[in-house]
Scaffold this active site. Structure first.
Site, short mmCIF file in Angstrom:
data_model
loop_
_atom_site.label_atom_id
_atom_site.label_comp_id
_atom_site.label_asym_id
_atom_site.label_seq_id
_atom_site.Cartn_x
_atom_site.Cartn_y
_atom_site.Cartn_z
N ASP A 67 0.87 -1.17 0.00
CA ASP A 67 0.00 0.00 0.00
C ASP A 67 0.91 1.21 0.00
O ASP A 67 1.61 1.48 0.98
CB ASP A 67 -0.90 0.00 1.24
N ASN A 94 1.85 4.99 -11.82
CA ASN A 94 0.50 4.86 -12.38
C ASN A 94 -0.58 4.71 -11.31
O ASN A 94 -1.74 5.02 -11.56
CB ASN A 94 0.47 3.65 -13.33
N TYR A 158 -9.71 15.32 -7.21
CA TYR A 158 -9.06 14.35 -8.10
C TYR A 158 -8.33 15.11 -9.22
O TYR A 158 -7.16 14.88 -9.49
CB TYR A 158 -10.09 13.38 -8.69
#
Length: 257
Positions: A67, A94, A158
């Site tokens: 994580d 990514n 975002y």
């Protein structure tokens, strides 16, 4: 287009790459494309089973579940690659999360979690990998989004996290140019992936969003992960010697609308 013959002009033999978010979508397609071009690839992600499914596609892919929001994770990732192969030539940042977050529902914890994965994690990974990238005259490919430079109402944070990635790309490119490390970014438009489901949307809503997205794209459809992976491969190609600090938008023309 996905066969090994397509990659003959890009030779990554003897090079090592780290790909985050390698368990699905663009990350999985990128790990496979890099491996087919000869690279040894460390696929990083949270779900071991998903990573294993990626690794099953090519013997050149090894997996490392982590994580990336864990402060120790970046060092662990780079160590896993260097212990195996003694080098890091390519870092593909990514991994990232999509979050619908209207301003009225914006909370500190959600903003912090989003930026931890989308901005802080790739920054720390790049910092830890840097000594190895310097040594290899390597390259960083960051994955942004067409919404890194277009507004996205209802998911402003975002979009802002991706705008941050694009600015990091330009600044790192200048900072690292004297050391021969190239830094570029790809900004994909709506691409077939599990991101919408992962964001907690029910399947009917996911289908609706996909349909609406495809209708807005001038080329009339959502992108396929492999179409984006081809460009990660080109940016990572050691033969792409004079390109740095660029954000390449791959979105079927959406950014022009």
């Amino acid at each position: 287009m996905t066969g090994p013959e397509h990659h003959q002009h890009i030779d990554l033999n003897g090079r090592a790459a780290i790909v985050t978010g390698a368990g699905s979508g663009i990350g999985r397609a990128t790990a496979i494309a890099l491996a087919r071009a000869g690279a040894r690839v460390l696929g990083v992600g949270r779900r071991r089973e998903a990573l294993q499914a990626t690794a099953d596609q090519h013997p050149g892919i090894a997996v490392h579940p982590a994580d990336l929001r864990d402060p120790d994770a970046p060092a662990g990732v780079v160590e896993a690659a260097t212990e195996r192969w003694g080098r890091v030539d390519v870092l593909v940042n990514n991994a990232g999360a999509t979050a619908m977050m209207p301003l009225a529902e914006t909370g500190a914890d959600r903003v912090t979690a989003l930026f931890a994965l989308n901005v802080t994690a790739p920054s720390l990974l790049a910092a830890v990998a840097l000594p190895h990238l310097r040594e290899a005259s390597g390259t960083i490919v960051n994955v942004s989004s067409t919404y890194g430079h277009r507004p996205l109402p209802g998911a402003a944070h975002y979009a802002a996290s991706k705008a941050a990635i694009e600015q990091l790309t330009r600044s790192w490119a200048l900072e690292l140019a004297p050391e021969g490390v190239r830094v570029n970014a790809l900004a994909p438009g709506p691409t077939e992936s599990e991101a919408l489901s992962a964001a907690g949307l029910p399947e009917a809503a996911v289908a609706q969003v996909k349909e609406a997205e495809a209708a807005r794209v001038p080329l009339g459809r959502r992108g396929e992960p492999d179409e984006v992976a081809q460009w990660v491969l080109r940016l990572a190609d050691p033969g792409t010697t004079w390109l740095t600090g660029q954000v390449l938008t791959i979105d079927g023309g959406l950014e022009l609308t």
